[in-house]
Design a protein around this motif. Structure first.
Motif, PDB file in Angstrom:
ATOM      1  N   LYS A 117      11.311  37.756 -42.309  1.00 51.72           N
ATOM      2  CA  LYS A 117      10.260  38.280 -41.433  1.00 51.72           C
ATOM      3  C   LYS A 117       8.987  37.436 -41.401  1.00 51.72           C
ATOM      4  O   LYS A 117       8.383  37.267 -40.353  1.00 51.72           O
ATOM      5  CB  LYS A 117       9.926  39.717 -41.831  1.00 51.72           C
TER       6      LYS A 117
ATOM      7  N   ASP B  59       5.938  38.206 -42.250  1.00 51.19           N
ATOM      8  CA  ASP B  59       4.913  39.020 -41.607  1.00 51.19           C
ATOM      9  C   ASP B  59       3.498  38.633 -42.030  1.00 51.19           C
ATOM     10  O   ASP B  59       2.541  38.953 -41.342  1.00 51.19           O
ATOM     11  CB  ASP B  59       5.131  40.503 -41.945  1.00 51.19           C
TER      12      ASP B  59
ATOM     13  N   ARG C 118       3.702  36.066 -38.724  1.00 52.56           N
ATOM     14  CA  ARG C 118       4.028  36.244 -37.303  1.00 52.56           C
ATOM     15  C   ARG C 118       3.221  37.356 -36.637  1.00 52.56           C
ATOM     16  O   ARG C 118       3.305  37.537 -35.423  1.00 52.56           O
ATOM     17  CB  ARG C 118       5.514  36.539 -37.150  1.00 52.56           C
ATOM     18  N   ASP C 119       2.436  38.099 -37.410  1.00 50.10           N
ATOM     19  CA  ASP C 119       1.668  39.229 -36.886  1.00 50.10           C
ATOM     20  C   ASP C 119       0.294  38.740 -36.435  1.00 50.10           C
ATOM     21  O   ASP C 119      -0.527  38.331 -37.257  1.00 50.10           O
ATOM     22  CB  ASP C 119       1.524  40.305 -37.961  1.00 50.10           C
ATOM     23  N   ASP C 120       0.021  38.767 -35.140  1.00 56.87           N
ATOM     24  CA  ASP C 120      -1.274  38.326 -34.607  1.00 56.87           C
ATOM     25  C   ASP C 120      -2.425  39.144 -35.176  1.00 56.87           C
ATOM     26  O   ASP C 120      -3.493  38.607 -35.481  1.00 56.87           O
ATOM     27  CB  ASP C 120      -1.285  38.430 -33.079  1.00 56.87           C
ATOM     28  N   THR C 121      -2.212  40.453 -35.332  1.00 54.41           N
ATOM     29  CA  THR C 121      -3.272  41.318 -35.850  1.00 54.41           C
ATOM     30  C   THR C 121      -3.642  40.906 -37.259  1.00 54.41           C
ATOM     31  O   THR C 121      -4.819  40.807 -37.631  1.00 54.41           O
ATOM     32  CB  THR C 121      -2.820  42.791 -35.846  1.00 54.41           C
ATOM     33  N   GLY C 122      -2.620  40.651 -38.097  1.00 61.57           N
ATOM     34  CA  GLY C 122      -2.891  40.226 -39.463  1.00 61.57           C
ATOM     35  C   GLY C 122      -3.614  38.901 -39.517  1.00 61.57           C
ATOM     36  O   GLY C 122      -4.508  38.687 -40.329  1.00 61.57           O
TER      37      GLY C 122
ATOM     38  N   ARG D 248       6.921  33.344 -35.803  1.00 62.95           N
ATOM     39  CA  ARG D 248       7.970  34.158 -35.185  1.00 62.95           C
ATOM     40  C   ARG D 248       9.239  33.335 -34.970  1.00 62.95           C
ATOM     41  O   ARG D 248      10.357  33.808 -35.207  1.00 62.95           O
ATOM     42  CB  ARG D 248       7.457  34.743 -33.858  1.00 62.95           C
TER      43      ARG D 248
ATOM     44  N   ALA E 193       0.833  32.234 -34.625  1.00 61.39           N
ATOM     45  CA  ALA E 193       1.780  33.296 -34.967  1.00 61.39           C
ATOM     46  C   ALA E 193       3.131  33.055 -34.307  1.00 61.39           C
ATOM     47  O   ALA E 193       4.176  33.433 -34.857  1.00 61.39           O
ATOM     48  CB  ALA E 193       1.217  34.656 -34.555  1.00 61.39           C
TER      49      ALA E 193
END
Length: 423
Positions: free
Chosen positions: A372, A374, A336-340, A363, A359
């Motif tokens: 999560k 993540d 769900r983490d766009d940066t990752g 989420r 992502a």
């Protein structure tokens, strides 16, 4: 390097072997004692007293989720009061720790379940959670090998395993008899709950018993929970719970999925992440990149959790770090983490784009499953010292792996056999 010829392995992203040698063939798990797994616990955490009773669970021929459900039933408690650090194989003899919330040693002593033993070893003020283990110790016998002189093949793979084997998620990650958990995970990500229920309950596979296949096919074709319930074998308790919910609440497919234990439900989505990792790893191997040699742009995972990026200038230093076990080359399993997600490799991003998964989907699944998701970095290489011995028509392997690494990934390098011979 050699390609796998087996459609099932290729479907699950496991396209390559690290070694070029012919396989020894053979069969795993002829009897449960051919596959012995002993969990290596972490140093004791959380104090020496508390509301959680810590027990050593030894089980034979039990899938962990079903074993936990049976223990909870006999104790007359919710399965949510039982925690564990790792999921072990079903067709095996396995030993691991469980935590039981507000259960007494006397209650445990009164339990009598076939092929399950629970031994109280202490108390803690924290529940065991997934990942709370130092690793697993394996003692495996491959029976009836298909070569008259397996010594050279065994030696070649043993040497390779000390350096690097592809760290694939093994077949059991996706379901041993019914390898579809990643597909159900994808359906949950898309919010297609009706199809997820239909796949879990109704999709039949050849290795299942005939009565189970018949009941599944009946639901797949009719979508009638009452009709399918009359045919479903009693031991298929998860499927029965889902269909009972649908019978009482027609059309509530999200509620039907929530009849599954939360940890099992979360495993569907994480299996899809595992599938993405396997595919990305195979793509890397197909492009000719080595498992133990970094190329510029590779992400490095250090023992303390720190990550860094390999560059042309740092190549020599990185090679030393890799050879001394200070770091590993990693691939990112998106969540769900766009940066990752942007940190992941290009092949994973392209695959997600083709599937239309973003992502946002992770989420939404996080909210639905209450986990999560993540995303995480995972080493691309598995390496371990293996004690291998040829015994008559079999080969015995003894080795230790970190959490989340699969013994069948090691065995497949030796066997190079149809994956159904490993279940």
């Amino acid at each position: 390097m050699r390609e796998s010829p087996y459609p099932l392995e290729r479907e699950l992203g496991m396209q390559f072997y690290a070694t070029d040698t012919a396989g020894i063939g053979g069969t795993l798990r002829t009897v449960p004692d051919d596959f012995i797994v002993e969990e290596i616990p972490l140093d004791k955490k959380g104090g020496s007293s508390g509301p959680y009773l810590i027990c050593r669970l030894t089980k034979t021929n039990w899938e962990l989720q079903h074993a936990v459900k049976e223990i909870a039933k006999r104790l007359n408690i919710s399965h949510r009061r039982i925690g564990w650090g790792g999921t072990k194989d079903r067709n095996a003899r396995t030993t691991q720790l469980l935590s039981l919330y507000k259960i007494t040693p006397e209650q445990v002593a009164a339990l009598h379940i076939k092929d399950i033993t629970l031994e109280v070893i202490g108390e803690a003020n924290e529940q065991l959670s997934l990942g709370d283990l130092a690793g697993n110790r394996f003692d495996i016998l491959i029976r009836d090998v298909d070569t008259t002189d397996p010594a050279s093949q065994v030696s070649a793979v043993t040497d390779a395993a000390a350096v690097a084997l592809p760290n694939y998620f093994g077949l059991q990650r996706f379901g041993v008899i019914r390898p579809l958990t990643h597909r159900i995970g994808e359906l949950i990500l898309r919010g297609e709950y009706e199809q997820a229920v239909a796949s879990y309950v109704g999709q039949a596979f050849p290795l299942e018993r005939e009565e189970a296949r018949r009941a599944r096919t009946l639901y797949w074709e009719t979508r009638d929970p009452a009709l399918a319930l009359r045919e479903l074998p009693v031991p298929m308790s998860f499927e029965r719970s889902m269909l009972s919910h649908l019978q009482a609440h027609p059309g509530d497919y999200s509620g039907a999925l929530r009849q599954l234990p939360p940890k099992l439900l979360s495993m569907f989505v994480s299996a899809f992440q595992s599938y993405l990792f396997n595919c990305a790893l195979s793509h890397r191997l197909a492009t000719g990149h080595a498992l133990a040699e970094a190329v510029p742009g590779d992400r490095l995972i250090f023992a303390n959790g720190r990550t860094d990026t390999a560059t042309a200038a740092s190549r020599a230093a990185v090679s030393i770090h890799l050879s001394r076990g200070r770091c590993s080359i990693g691939l990112f399993m998106p969540g769900r983490d766009d940066t990752g997600a942007q940190a992941g490799d290009e092949s994973t991003r392209a695959m997600l784009a083709d599937l239309g998964i973003t992502a946002d989907h992770f989420r939404r699944a996080s909210e639905f499953v209450q986990t999560k998701f993540d995303g995480a970095w995972r080493p691309i290489a598995l390496h371990t010292a293996i004690e291998a011995a040829v015994q008559d028509t079999g080969v015995r392997l003894k080795f230790t792996l970190p959490p989340g690494h699969y013994a069948t990934t090691v065995c497949r390098e030796y066997m190079k056999a149809d994956p159904v011979r490993m279940v």
